[in-house]
Structure formats: structure tokens, C-alpha cells
Design a protein around this motif. Structure first.
Motif, PDB file in Angstrom:
ATOM      1  N   LYS A 134       0.848  -1.188   0.000  1.00 20.57           N
ATOM      2  CA  LYS A 134       0.000   0.000   0.000  1.00 20.57           C
ATOM      3  C   LYS A 134       0.883   1.237   0.000  1.00 20.57           C
ATOM      4  O   LYS A 134       1.804   1.355   0.801  1.00 20.57           O
ATOM      5  CB  LYS A 134      -0.887   0.020   1.243  1.00 20.57           C
ATOM      6  CG  LYS A 134      -2.100  -0.864   1.125  1.00 20.57           C
ATOM      7  CD  LYS A 134      -3.334  -0.044   0.790  1.00 20.57           C
ATOM      8  CE  LYS A 134      -4.593  -0.896   0.807  1.00 20.57           C
ATOM      9  NZ  LYS A 134      -4.729  -1.741  -0.383  1.00 20.57           N
ATOM     10  N   ASN A 136       1.849   4.652   1.118  1.00 19.23           N
ATOM     11  CA  ASN A 136       1.505   5.534   2.240  1.00 19.23           C
ATOM     12  C   ASN A 136       2.673   6.451   2.561  1.00 19.23           C
ATOM     13  O   ASN A 136       3.719   6.404   1.891  1.00 19.23           O
ATOM     14  CB  ASN A 136       1.094   4.717   3.460  1.00 19.23           C
ATOM     15  CG  ASN A 136       2.124   3.686   3.813  1.00 19.23           C
ATOM     16  OD1 ASN A 136       3.322   3.910   3.595  1.00 19.23           O
ATOM     17  ND2 ASN A 136       1.680   2.568   4.339  1.00 19.23           N
TER      18      ASN A 136
ATOM     19  N   THR B 134      -9.757   1.741   0.708  1.00 25.29           N
ATOM     20  CA  THR B 134      -8.489   1.756  -0.023  1.00 25.29           C
ATOM     21  C   THR B 134      -8.408   0.643  -1.053  1.00 25.29           C
ATOM     22  O   THR B 134      -7.376   0.448  -1.671  1.00 25.29           O
ATOM     23  CB  THR B 134      -7.310   1.632   0.946  1.00 25.29           C
ATOM     24  OG1 THR B 134      -7.533   0.502   1.779  1.00 25.29           O
ATOM     25  CG2 THR B 134      -7.166   2.872   1.793  1.00 25.29           C
ATOM     26  N   SER B 136      -8.983  -1.243  -4.597  1.00 25.10           N
ATOM     27  CA  SER B 136      -8.826  -0.651  -5.926  1.00 25.10           C
ATOM     28  C   SER B 136     -10.127  -0.669  -6.700  1.00 25.10           C
ATOM     29  O   SER B 136     -10.275   0.040  -7.677  1.00 25.10           O
ATOM     30  CB  SER B 136      -7.757  -1.393  -6.705  1.00 25.10           C
ATOM     31  OG  SER B 136      -8.192  -2.702  -6.942  1.00 25.10           O
ATOM     32  N   SER B 217      -5.426   6.470  -5.936  1.00 22.19           N
ATOM     33  CA  SER B 217      -5.513   5.611  -4.750  1.00 22.19           C
ATOM     34  C   SER B 217      -4.664   6.176  -3.614  1.00 22.19           C
ATOM     35  O   SER B 217      -4.963   5.962  -2.443  1.00 22.19           O
ATOM     36  CB  SER B 217      -5.056   4.206  -5.094  1.00 22.19           C
ATOM     37  OG  SER B 217      -3.706   4.231  -5.467  1.00 22.19           O
ATOM     38  N   THR B 220      -6.697   8.275  -1.411  1.00 25.07           N
ATOM     39  CA  THR B 220      -7.555   7.570  -0.455  1.00 25.07           C
ATOM     40  C   THR B 220      -6.775   7.187   0.793  1.00 25.07           C
ATOM     41  O   THR B 220      -7.243   7.399   1.905  1.00 25.07           O
ATOM     42  CB  THR B 220      -8.151   6.298  -1.062  1.00 25.07           C
ATOM     43  OG1 THR B 220      -7.108   5.581  -1.682  1.00 25.07           O
ATOM     44  CG2 THR B 220      -9.224   6.621  -2.040  1.00 25.07           C
ATOM     45  N   THR B 221      -5.597   6.626   0.590  1.00 28.89           N
ATOM     46  CA  THR B 221      -4.832   6.235   1.772  1.00 28.89           C
ATOM     47  C   THR B 221      -4.492   7.451   2.601  1.00 28.89           C
ATOM     48  O   THR B 221      -4.573   7.417   3.829  1.00 28.89           O
ATOM     49  CB  THR B 221      -3.525   5.514   1.396  1.00 28.89           C
ATOM     50  OG1 THR B 221      -3.085   6.004   0.154  1.00 28.89           O
ATOM     51  CG2 THR B 221      -3.700   4.032   1.369  1.00 28.89           C
ATOM     52  N   ARG B 224      -7.668   8.535   4.385  1.00 26.09           N
ATOM     53  CA  ARG B 224      -8.165   7.646   5.424  1.00 26.09           C
ATOM     54  C   ARG B 224      -7.206   7.559   6.602  1.00 26.09           C
ATOM     55  O   ARG B 224      -7.605   7.342   7.725  1.00 26.09           O
ATOM     56  CB  ARG B 224      -8.393   6.251   4.847  1.00 26.09           C
ATOM     57  CG  ARG B 224      -9.506   6.214   3.842  1.00 26.09           C
ATOM     58  CD  ARG B 224     -10.847   6.360   4.512  1.00 26.09           C
ATOM     59  NE  ARG B 224     -11.854   6.801   3.535  1.00 26.09           N
ATOM     60  CZ  ARG B 224     -13.118   6.987   3.823  1.00 26.09           C
ATOM     61  NH1 ARG B 224     -13.547   6.809   5.052  1.00 26.09           N
ATOM     62  NH2 ARG B 224     -13.958   7.387   2.897  1.00 26.09           N
ATOM     63  N   LYS B 261     -15.069   7.178  -1.711  1.00 24.87           N
ATOM     64  CA  LYS B 261     -13.885   6.875  -0.903  1.00 24.87           C
ATOM     65  C   LYS B 261     -13.152   8.148  -0.508  1.00 24.87           C
ATOM     66  O   LYS B 261     -12.566   8.224   0.566  1.00 24.87           O
ATOM     67  CB  LYS B 261     -12.956   5.966  -1.688  1.00 24.87           C
ATOM     68  CG  LYS B 261     -13.620   4.662  -2.063  1.00 24.87           C
ATOM     69  CD  LYS B 261     -12.690   3.838  -2.903  1.00 24.87           C
ATOM     70  CE  LYS B 261     -13.363   2.541  -3.303  1.00 24.87           C
ATOM     71  NZ  LYS B 261     -12.499   1.759  -4.176  1.00 24.87           N
TER      72      LYS B 261
END
Lengths: 538, 744
Positions: A134, A136, B134, B136, B217, B220-221, B224, B261
């Protein structure tokens, strides 16, 4: 490479500890979100499962397609041929596929070519999901692997898929094949490519499309299945490069009955809504059958429909229905043509209304009404420039002389009289054609010439009317020309004039005005410019 | 055709004395502006010499000592003027900023309210946990959930410049309320960078990092994780019309897929009409938008507010004269139409004022001190005599001839000037308030109020308020004049509108007047009188009303209506007459007062030159009269074309002999003959041209080769083309170039 070695280790450790956060409730997840790391279970839906009956009932009118897709997917761990799902926009392709996978609970990787707008992003997105990576803040929002070339992608993909299937198999072994742990079913992995039609625009050399279609052949791994979802039919993709043609599944447009089922599905008061659908569905279906367009249109229409009702839960009887219909009928026709409603802030709306009230008092002021008509501010010279651009686009260039020069006009009229019937006819046909072609293009010089003519004519006009007035005259005349080019560029920015050609040194750039006649007339009215006199009409 | 006529000042005689072949662009630039400008330039040796030599006021018959003293004072003075300019301008600028912010505040608040509302709708419709958010793949539960809340902010102005700051401020406002804000512009939506570039700048705004390859994406991370979850994400696209359509539509589609999202709320600036959106975006994109319209203050509203704050209420005591006001008004309405350029014009006017007017440094003090004590004490080393001398030299003083020339009279003059300005602005404000009902633009009103001739007319014929201008302005032509402002039109219109006001609005207006006129007792009293009269009448009529109604006699009621109308008519008439008398007695334009030069900027030509500029004309003039710029000895002696001149200059001078089209061959031949005539008198020429470049050309005893002349010719033609004076040969006429600029 070392990273590659590491990843399974990490996965194994996380898996043992992962079951808690996945199953815990939402608040806990929020707390643990920062430390949360994905597991192999995330590749499938995992949560509450969908029974086959629920699946069918949630997609009215799609039973054949669902069964067909399920047939091609085959039983668990069964290799499959690549699948190509296509159909018009908003016919439920993506939803059906995703819900099928929710029902089957098989691991899959989803990549939409809209979100992944380039080759590299697409590759990295797929690899990230496979490697359970992921992006981040901790890893600087970077991908697990940097992958730009198809060949690299194949190598990475092979390794990643092998790892994933191994751990899937291991997972199954541990759990003894039971579905207790909520883990995915089977060790077969599916790759879903959505919005495939967008790929065609990525590169003109179009090597990526054949590569994607051919990927199953290149990989030669039976444990990977491919599903392509597209707006357009397979015929629009095939080139003469030989690869295995995927099996097509077509999603036809919904029928009216299907649509009724779909819209009724989520309603609380079905009786009321169905009476509403009785009225609107038929006329709207003639225009569009896209669910999203209809949904947008219906949501606001339904509110209008319910306006006279005090109790939204009541079941309407016949009389009520008739009443509602008579109240509602005038709204239908207007909304049929309109897909775009702009709401304005209610309390801001009040102000102009009160202003118009005040305007009633001072009705005599003509100037005010003009201001009210133009709904945005433009300087006078920009208005003239826009009008001249409009004229240049509308009138044939050969008529400029006759329109703006009195001597030229009389000459051409003479010539016209002499012309034979046949040539006149030909001319008319040509003119008609040019009208059909829309606004014409013109060079900058012509625009400036017309602009100068118009403004000089107007100056004379003003002179006659108010020779006593020197308030406005100061700085007119010569001043008006000074920054015409600047004005032109801001007109271009506002999309009123479109510029063709790009090189600024090239003086042969051609322009085209795009404003409608209504708008031009409005502007002309605000200037008191007799536009109709200058418009060429056949 | 002859550009020399319109060229600025001829070169001053001193030029020959300076080193002959120095290139002195700076020097020349100063000379190009008018004589007064020398006061602005600093104390370099050369300028000082120029002052001595130029036929200025100082040098006629005065000896060197006085001159030295003057110069000393002059330098002191310059510094103080610069200081004063900075102080005054910063004050004006601050005021403008505040005014603009206040105008938009209501809309900003409305936007924030709407953002909050839409955020709540999004976040309540679907509650997602981190894992779901998160993933896809999209959430497929609801079809209608792909709607993107979009605020369309109408700027009401085709030109975008004014609103760049507005959108930044909107962003700041939302940020201060806790939203995440990204300010994007059309540059981020260009076809060149594609959707990738657009996302990149989006992430730079939100995440404050620049990423290499980005997809949504990441957003989103980011959203969140951390504690970002509980506030909306606002994306502001300041100029929607200029965005590339397909990129914008891709962007919107992408956002709409992810909107559950990442609760994104879009705000787009629209300069023309909301329909423009339909022209840019295809229908399948538009249906994803859930638009809401917001309206910013229109340019004329903003203009009124700025003018009110700066020129009427006088945040500083700087003011502009009649002609300048008219010019700026016309410039705004016909030429540019942007607030930005209006402010720029104001700034130029302000700067010009301080550079031209030696006593302008008093302005700062003028604004601060109420009792003018600052004037009496020493002015940082500037002697009082100097100030007096200069002040009593002002034309406005000489015309008015006010008694003896002493400090006292100067101070008195100043306080009178100040008083006059205060009265003037109060009357103008009253007029503006009255004219608001018929939407009179404040700038128009000011132009009229500043006109000294009109004032004289009004004073000379006190009864003829209504027919003080042409006879044609009688009633029938009334409505025609309204949309074409004429002399005396706006003020009369304002007064008229007072007559027509209904009673409720009249009392409102009077209350506003009461507030405005608080400082001037003689007007204030009258306003109060009117107010009490109105109240009295109102009370009376309402009482009568009650009685009448109780009697329930319809007949009387109708009469009563008439009665009310009559009463309010009387008050209206009185109010209008009061306004008239105010205009006549208290609205003296600043230009009528002595010493007004100190606070008032009048030289319209300066402003015009600085603001409009005329680059193409300037280029032509410079090409033809290059001697003024390149101060070489070789070319200025002979009037005809000489080979030592710059090639482009030669070419352009030659082109003057041609008409619309220039035959390339002829042109080349004449150019060549000019070039070759150098080598005939080559030795002669080399004496005159010590500059290295010229020497290279001339020193070659051999004729310049054909090829080099051709090369020079080509280069010169290209240069002229780039400047925009020529159009290259077309296919139709391959051996002709077309001239694009004629005359100057």
C-alpha cells in the motif's frame, strides 16, 4: 530482488496477526489504520457473502449474463479462457463482475484503466495489489516496484503470481479447505481490466493492447484468469497480430421492464414510486436507457412529484395519482431536454429578485435593463471585437466590401444583376453548404479590419447623436485600438473565439467565433449596435 | 506618415557634450519623458549636469549658490516624497484589499455552508472502513452515488485577472474552517501534461509532496490515514473555461468514481455563463456533476466599493482631477474592464503625482494632522521659505490671489482645502446613496462631481439647476440621456430618483444620510428636520388610517391613499431640494481650491502614456530615429541613410518609400546601394565610427561581399517580421512582402 525475498516473510508474520484487525469493528480499524498492513485475504471480498439467489435478484435483467460469466469462470481452481465483457455505458458490467466475485469469494485483482491512466501506473497498480503493497506516507507513496516496460511487467507478474498462488494454496492447506477463516476460495487468481476502451488512446503505436490480450499466452500460467471489461465491442480492438481471442459476453441495453425493476429495487414506498415510474419511464426511455442518467433525472423529478404529498409513506389511490399527475405533467417535457440543472444558493437568489422589484420603481431607465440582460461583464471594446468576430465567421469574406463600404456594395449589386440564373443557383447552393458547415474561419487581419469599420461607424453614429457630450469621447477614438490583441486573447480564453494553428510567429493563424446568434444579438443590443444590418442572410 | 511629428522631445543640446559614442539608454529614457521628470532622478553626475544645462526654472538668472542650496533641498525632498508615496500607497492598497474581501465574504460563507452540507451527504450515505476505502475496485451499491458536488462560482467578468486572488482567498477561507483545499488552475489542465500532470499538482496541493507517478488511490490512503477523515476535500479550479476539455472531463470521471472513498467537492470558477460548462464537457461527464451556483460581486459593484473607499471616503487624502477621473472611467468601461488595471492606473497616478509635484510630500502630513501643526514645525531640514515659495508659486494660488504670502495663510489654505474635500465627499456619498435606487455608478457620479466647469455653472445660475446644460435636455429626451451620460446627467438623475422614492425607502435613505452627514452640522440639522417631518407625517397618516378603517369607508380609504402620496411627495420634494442645495453649496470640486495641486493629480497625458503605452508605434519611431538612442557620431551628421546605421533601421527607412507591398528585389537593391556607398568613402567613414561593431563593417576596405549583404538583408527582414511590421511573402506573391504597420 532482496525485497522480493522479504515480502513473503512479512506476509507470513502479518497473516498470523492479521485476523484481529480485519474482523474487529470499525472504530478499532480506524485506530489501527496507521499500522494496518494488508494480507492475502484482501484479494477477495471476504466479508459477508452473497448467495446466488441474492446475486440474481440484485441484477434484474442480467440473469443470462451472470450465468454465462459463471460458466466461463468455471468451478474453483479451473483454468479459464480470457473473457471479454462488453456493452454500453451503465449497463452493469463492472457491478455484475464484482458481485459475482463477491459471491464466489475468489481472489482477484482489479485495475480500472481510468484510474490507471498510463501503462506504468497500470502495471504498478496490479503489482502493488499482488505484492500486498500500500502506498503511504511511510514509503513515500511509492510503488513496490518500478515497472515501465511490458517485459519487466511479465517478469514481475510471474514471480508475484507464483508467490500469491503458493500462499493461497498454503492457506487452503492450513485451513483444510474449509471456508472458516474467511479466506479466499481456491488458488486461482483473476485479473480484471476495466474500462479497456481507454487504453486505445494511451499510445498511438498501440503495442499495449495486443500485449494485454496476449498476456495469458505469454505468462503460460493456468492459475491466472483474465477478464476484460469494455464499453466497445471486441471488433474495435482486434488487429492482425495473432492471439487467442477472448470469449465475448455482451451486455445489452436494459429493457423498460428491467429499468422499472432496477428503480423499484431501492425504494421505500414502492407503490408511490411505481406510479411515478408509470408516468416518466416511457418518455425517458425513448431518449436514454442509461441507468445513471435516468437516476439523476428521476431523483429530482420524484421530489417534484411528491411535492403535493404530505405523507411520503402513504399508498396513493387512483384519484390521488390523477391529482399528482396533473400537478406534475408540465415538468416532464422541460426536463426531457435537460440533463443539467444548476441550483443556486437560495438566499443569494433572493437579492436579485428584490432588485428587480426595485427596478419596477425606476422602470424608465433603459440602461438598467441592458445590464440585466448581459449576465457578465465585458469591456466595450471586447464586445465590439466579439461582434466583429461573429460577423467574420458568419459572413462570407467576399461580402465584406459591400457590407462595410458603400461604393463596394453598389458595384457588387450591379454585378449580381448581370449574373445568369444558373450561376445564381450555383451560388446559392454553395452558400447553403457554407451555412451547413457552421461558423467559418478568418484571419486576424480580417477581424481587425471589420473591428475598425464597426467602431468607426459607431463613432460617427455617436457623434451625430450626442455631439455635445465630451464625457465619453475623451479617450475613445484612438484609444480603442490600443490593446485589441490583449482583448482577443482573453476572448480566446473565454472560449468565445477559437484559435487554429499554434505558432505565434506564423501570421496566418485563423480564428473562428463560436458564440450563438442569440448571444451576439444580446451583446449588440447592449451596445446599441445594429447587428442585423450587417448580418448576411441568404 | 511622418513619425517625427509625434515623437517625444527633441534631443537636448547637452547631448553633444557627453562622450560622443557612449551608449546611454538610461539617459535617453529620461530625456524622452518631459522636462519635469528631472526632479525625480537621483543625484548622479550626469543628471546634475543636465539640470544645469537644461532650460529649467532654476537656471534663469540665478547664481550658483542658490542653485546648490536648491539642489540640496531637492534631494531631501525626493526622499521624503518617496517615503510619502510608499506610505500613501500602502494605505490605499490595504483599503482596497479590505474592501474586496468584504465584498466576497458573504459568498464565501455561503460556499462554506454548502461544502459542509454536501460533505455530510457524502459521508452519511456510505460509511466505509479503511480496508473498503483503499481497495482498488469501486463500490457498486448505488448508481446515483457517483454524483460529484460542484460549486460554480460566477465571477461575472470575462477577464479573469481580477479573480486570481479571489480564489486564493476562498481557499484560505475554507482552509481556516478546517477543509482540505487544493487550488488548481487551468495550467494544470493542459493537454501537454495530461491527466498525470493534473493529478500531480493535486497531490502537491493536498499532500505537499511531489510524486513521480501518481494515481488517485494515494489520495484515499492519505485521506483515510491520519486524522483527515472528518473534513471535506475541496478542489478549486479557478478558471474553468481555459481548461482543456478532455483532461477536465477525465479528471471529473475519475473523481466521480472515487467520490465515496474520497469525499471530494469541486469548486469551479466560471467567468462567463454556466452554459460554458456544456460547451467544454461531454454530456456523460456533466451528468456526474451536481452543480450549485454562487455569484461573486460583479466588477461594477467592486468598482463602486473601491472608488467609495479610496476616492470618496479618502483613506489617504490623495485625489484625482476631473480629466484623470474621466480617463480612468473610460479606460475601465471601454478598454480593459478589469479592477486590476484600474488599481494599476491608480497606482501609476499616485506615483506620478509624487514624482511630479515637489510639495506632494506634505500630503502624508496633511492626512495625519488635524490642526496642521506639522506644517509649522521644521520639515526635516526643509526650510519654511522653500515650501512657501513653492506653494505660492502654484497656479491655483496665483489665480485665486489670497492675501499675503505667509505660513499662516498657507495653513489656512490647507485647512480650507481639507474642509472642502470632506464636504465634497459627504455630498457625493449622499448622491450615491440616492442614486443607488436607480443604480448609478459611483465612478460616473464622481466624474461629474469633479468637473470644475459644471460647478462654476451651478454656482453662477443658482436657480437653473435643472437646465444648466444644453437646452435639448428637456423632459422628452430624458430617457434617452439616461443611458448616455451627459453633462449634469447623473447628479440630476440622483436628485430625480429622490423625488420618485416611495416613503419607506425615503426614510431609509434619510437615515443613511443622517449617518453620513454627522460631521457637518449645517447639513445634518436639515436631514434631521426632514426625518422628523417624515416620522411625524407617517405617524399621523397611520393614525388616520386606523380611524378610517374602523369606519370602514372605502371612499375615505382611497382618499387617504392620495393623502399619503401627497405627504410623502412633499417630503420627497424637500429632500430633493436639500440634495440640490448640498450639491450647489458644498460640493466644490477639489480643482477649484487653492493649493489643490499638492493633493490632486491632474496630468492626464502622463497617465495615458504610462498606461496605454503604444509599443508598436514606439518601435517604429525608434527604428526611424535611432540616433536618439544610439548616440553615435557617425550617423547623426548626415540626414540621409548611411551604411553605418543599423541594418534594420536602414531597411525600415527604405520601406517607408513603398506602399502596401514591398518588392523584395527593389528593396534589396536599394539596401545594397546604401551598404556599398560606405566603401566609396570608407576611409572617411572610419574616422567617425570608433565603435567596434561599426568599425568591423566599415574598416574592410574591400567591398562587403554580395553574400554578406544578402545575409544582412535576410536578417533584417526577419527582425522586422518578428517585431511585427512585416508579413513574409505568401505563396501567391512570392517576391513581395506585405507591410503590416503604417504611420505611427
Amino acid at each position: 530482488m532482496s525485497k522480493e525475498e522479504d515480502s513473503p516473510v512479512i506476509r507470513r508474520t502479518t497473516r498470523s496477526s492479521s485476523s484481529a484487525p480485519v474482523k474487529s469493528n470499525e472504530t478499532e480499524i480506524k485506530k489501527n489504520a496507521v499500522t494496518y498492513s494488508p494480507t492475502i485475504n484482501d484479494l477477495a471480498f471476504g466479508e459477508d457473502k452473497l448467495s446466488f439467489n441474492d446475486l440474481l435478484s440484485s441484477f434484474p435483467g442480467r440473469h443470462i449474463q451472470i450465468k454465462e460469466i459463471m460458466r466461463i469462470l468455471g468451478p474453483q481452481d479451473c483454468p479459464m479462457f480470457p473473457q471479454f465483457i462488453y456493452g454500453g455505458a451503465s449497463t452493469g458490467k463492472t457491478s455484475v463482475v464484482l458481485q459475482i466475485f463477491r459471491h464466489l469469494n475468489r481472489p482477484f485483482v482489479y485495475a480500472s484503466c481510468r484510474t490507471c491512466y498510463s501503462q506504468r501506473i497500470l502495471f504498478e497498480c496490479i503489482l502493488n495489489q499482488l505484492l500486498l503493497h500500500k502506498k503511504n506516507a511511510a514509503n513515500g507513496y511509492s510503488s513496490a516496484k518500478r515497472c515501465e516496460k511490458p517485459s519487466d511487467f511479465v517478469n514481475f507478474l510471474r514471480e508475484a503470481v507464483a508467490n500469491v498462488t503458493n500462499s493461497l494454496k498454503g492457506n487452503l492447506g492450513e485451513l483444510g479447505g474449509s471456508k472458516l477463516g474467511g479466506g479466499p476460495n481456491g488458488s486461482m487468481l483473476y485479473l480484471i481490466f476495466d474500462n479497456l476502451e481507454l487504453v486505445r488512446e494511451w499510445d498511438k503505436s498501440s503495442c499495449i493492447l495486443p500485449f494485454l490480450f496476449n498476456l495469458s499466452n505469454i505468462l503460460k500460467m493456468p492459475e491466472v484468469g483474465f477478464i476484460f471489461i469494455s464499453n466497445t465491442s471486441p471488433d474495435t480492438y482486434y488487429s492482425n497480430i495473432g492471439y487467442l481471442e477472448p470469449i465475448p459476453v455482451y451486455f445489452p441495453e436494459y429493457t423498460e421492464e428491467d429499468l422499472r425493476q432496477i428503480f423499484l429495487r431501492s425504494q421505500s414506498n414502492r407503490k408511490l414510486y411505481s406510479s411515478f415510474l408509470d408516468i416518466v419511464l416511457r418518455p425517458f426511455c425513448r431518449i436514454t436507457r442509461k441507468v445513471d442518467e435516468l437516476a439523476a433525472a428521476f431523483s429530482s423529478l420524484f421530489q417534484k412529484y411528491c411535492e403535493p404529498l404530505s405523507d411520503l409513506t402513504s399508498v396513493p389511490n387512483e384519484e390521488m395519482k390523477r391529482k399528482l399527475f396533473s400537478h406534475f405533467q408540465p415538468h416532464i417535457a422541460t426536463s426531457l431536454n435537460e440533463i443539467f440543472w444548476i441550483l443556486s444558493e437560495p438566499f443569494l437568489e433572493v437579492e436579485p429578485r428584490s432588485e428587480t422589484m426595485q427596478k419596477g420603481i425606476t422602470r424608465k431607465l433603459e440602461g438598467d435593463q441592458e445590464f440585466a440582460e448581459m449576465d457578465f461583464h465585458m469591456s466595450t471594446s471586447a464586445k465590439y471585437l466579439l461582434i466583429s468576430a461573429f460577423l467574420a465567421s458568419r459572413n462570407p469574406a467576399t461580402l465584406d466590401a459591400s457590407l462595410f463600404d458603400s461604393t463596394g456594395g453598389s458595384e457588387s449589386r450591379k454585378r449580381k444583376r448581370k449574373a445568369s440564373e444558373k450561376s445564381m443557383e450555383q451560388k446559392e447552393v454553395a452558400e447553403q453548404e457554407s451555412l451547413l458547415k457552421g461558423p467559418g474561419t478568418f484571419p486576424l487581419e480580417r477581424l481587425l479590419a471589420i473591428f475598425q469599420c464597426i467602431t468607426s461607424v459607431l463613432d460617427g453614429y455617436l457623434d451625430e447623436e450626442e455631439h455635445a457630450n465630451d464625457l465619453l469621447k475623451v479617450g475613445r477614438g484612438d484609444g480603442l485600438m490600443s490593446d485589441v490583441l490583449l482583448q482577443l486573447s482573453s476572448l480566446c480564453n473565454a472560449n468565445f473565439i477559437i484559435k487554429g494553428g499554434s505558432c505565434p510567429l506564423e501570421t496566418t493563424t485563423r480564428y473562428r467565433s463560436t458564440i450563438s446568434e442569440d448571444m451576439a444579438l444580446k451583446i449588440a443590443r447592449s451596445l446599441k449596435f445594429p447587428l442585423a444590418n450587417y448580418l448576411y442572410r441568404r | 506618415m511622418a513619425p517625427s511629428a509625434s515623437a517625444p522631445n527633441s534631443p537636448p543640446p547637452c547631448a553633444t557634450e557627453t562622450a560622443d559614442n557612449d551608449l546611454q539608454p538610461f539617459f535617453v529614457l529620461h530625456k524622452a519623458s518631459s522636462q519635469k521628470c528631472y526632479k525625480k532622478s537621483g543625484g548622479s553626475g550626469k543628471t546634475r549636469r543636465r539640470i544645469e544645462l537644461s532650460p529649467s526654472l532654476l537656471s534663469n538668472g540665478e547664481n550658483a549658490e542658490i542653485e546648490n542650496a536648491d539642489e540640496f533641498h531637492y534631494h531631501q525632498n525626493v526622499n521624503m516624497r518617496i517615503e510619502a508615496f510608499h506610505a500613501v500607497w500602502s494605505e490605499i492598497e490595504e483599503t482596497i484589499k479590505d474592501v474586496l474581501r468584504d465584498i466576497n465574504m458573504n459568498t464565501f460563507k455561503a460556499i462554506y455552508h454548502w461544502v459542509n452540507e454536501s460533505f455530510n451527504t457524502i459521508s452519511t450515505s456510505e460509511r466505509l472502513n479503511f480496508l473498503e476505502a483503499t481497495r482498488s475496485f469501486p463500490i457498486v451499491t448505488n448508481v446515483a452515488s457517483k454524483q460529484l458536488f460542484t460549486g460554480l462560482v460566477l465571477t461575472k467578468n470575462m477577464e479573469f485577472v481580477d479573480d486570481q486572488m479571489t480564489f486564493k482567498e476562498l481557499g484560505m477561507h475554507l482552509k481556516s474552517k478546517g477543509c482540505h483545499v487544493a487550488n488548481l488552475s487551468s495550467l494544470d489542465f493542459s493537454a501537454k501534461n495530461g491527466i498525470g500532470g493534473c493529478l500531480k499538482s493535486l497531490f502537491r496541493e493536498f499532500l505537499l509532496v511531489t510524486l513521480d507517478a501518481v494515481d488517485i488511490s494515494v489520495l484515499t490512503t492519505w485521506y483515510r490515514k491520519q486524522q483527515n477523515c472528518d473534513s471535506a476535500m475541496v478542489i478549486i479550479i479557478s478558471d474553468m473555461e481555459q481548461c482543456h476539455g478532455s483532461i477536465l472531463s477525465d479528471f471529473i470521471l475519475m473523481l466521480s468514481e472515487w467520490v465515496l472513498k474520497v469525499p471530494v467537492i469541486l469548486i469551479m470558477g466560471v467567468t462567463t455563463t454556466p452554459d460554458a460548462l456544456r460547451g467544454i464537457l461531454p454530456s456523460n461527464v456533466i451528468q456526474h456533476l451536481c452543480p450549485r451556483k454562487f455569484i461573486l460581486g460583479s466588477p461594477s459593484e467592486r468598482m463602486n466599493a473601491i472608488v467609495e473607499a479610496v476616492l470618496v471616503k479618502k483613506c489617504s487624502s490623495f485625489s484625482i482631477g476631473y480629466e484623470v477621473a474621466v480617463f480612468m472611467r473610460n479606460y475601465f468601461f471601454t478598454q480593459d474592464g478589469t479592477i486590476t488595471s484600474f488599481i494599476r492606473a491608480l497606482k501609476i497616478a499616485c506615483a506620478q503625482h509624487f514624482s511630479l509635484e515637489p510639495l506632494s510630500f506634505l500630503l502624508q502630513r496633511f492626512a495625519v494632522d488635524d490642526n496642521n501643526e506639522g506644517l509649522q514645525c521644521e520639515m526635516h531640514g526643509i526650510s519654511a521659505e522653500m515650501i512657501l515659495k513653492q506653494a505660492f508659486d502654484l497656479p491655483s494660488y496665483r489665480i485665486n490671489k489670497l492675501g499675503e504670502q505667509s505660513m499662516e495663510s498657507l495653513v489656512r489654505g490647507f485647512s480650507e482645502l481639507k474642509n472642502l474635500q470632506r464636504h465634497w465627499s459627504i455630498v457625493v456619498l449622499c448622491l450615491y446613496e440616492a442614486g443607488k435606487w436607480s443604480r448609478i455608478c459611483l465612478l460616473d457620479l464622481i466624474c461629474e462631481a469633479l468637473d470644475p466647469e459644471l460647478f462654476k455653472l451651478r454656482v453662477s445660475s443658482p436657480n437653473g439647476f435643472h437646465n444648466n446644460s444644453q437646452a435639448s435636455h428637456i423632459e422628452p429626451s430624458m430617457c434617452k440621456q439616461y443611458h448616455r451620460p451627459q453633462k449634469g446627467g447623473f447628479i440630476r438623475q440622483a436628485v430625480r430618483s429622490v423625488r420618485d422614492l416611495p416613503a419607506v425607502q425615503l426614510s431609509k435613505l434619510l437615515k443613511v444620510w443622517e449617518k453620513i452627514t454627522v460631521d457637518v452640522p449645517q447639513i445634518h440639522e436639515k436631514v434631521m428636520e426632514l426625518l422628523s417631518l417624515l416620522k411625524f407625517e407617517e405617524g399621523k397618516t397611520s393614525k388616520e388610517d386606523m380611524d378610517e378603517i374602523s369606519k370602514s369607508a372605502r371612499r375615505y380609504a382611497s382618499r387617504n391613499h392620495l393623502n399619503i402620496a401627497k405627504v410623502s411627495r412633499v417630503v420627497n420634494d424637500k429632500a430633493a431640494r436639500l440634495l440640490e442645495s448640498m450639491v450647489r453649496n458644498h460640493m466644490e470640486p477639489v480643482e477649484c481650491a487653492p493649493f489643490h495641486e499638492i493633493v490632486c493629480f491632474k496630468s492626464i497625458d502622463k497617465l495615458k502614456g504610462a498606461l496605454i503605452g503604444d509599443p508598436r508605434r514606439r518601435v517604429q519611431v525608434d527604428l526611424l530615429q535611432f540616433q536618439d538612442i544610439i548616440q553615435c557620431g557617425c550617423c547623426r551628421t548626415c540626414n540621409s541613410l548611411s551604411p553605418s546605421m543599423h541594418d534594420s533601421s536602414i531597411m525600415y527607412s527604405l520601406a517607408q518609400e513603398h506602399g502596401d507591398l514591398i518588392n523584395l528585389h527593389d528593396w534589396y537593391q536599394s539596401f545594397k546601394s546604401v551598404c556599398l556607398c560606405s566603401s566609396n568613402k570608407g576611409k572617411h567613414g572610419s574616422k567617425y565610427s570608433p565603435s567596434p561593431k561599426k568599425r568591423k563593417v566599415v574598416a574592410g576596405i574591400a567591398k562587403p561581399s554580395e553574400a554578406s549583404i544578402q545575409a544582412r538583408f535576410c536578417r533584417a527582414v526577419t527582425e522586422l517580421k518578428i517585431v511585427g511590421l512585416l508579413q513574409m511573402p505568401s505563396k501567391r506573391r512570392p517576391d513581395f512582402v506585405q507591410r503590416l504597420a503604417f504611420g505611427t
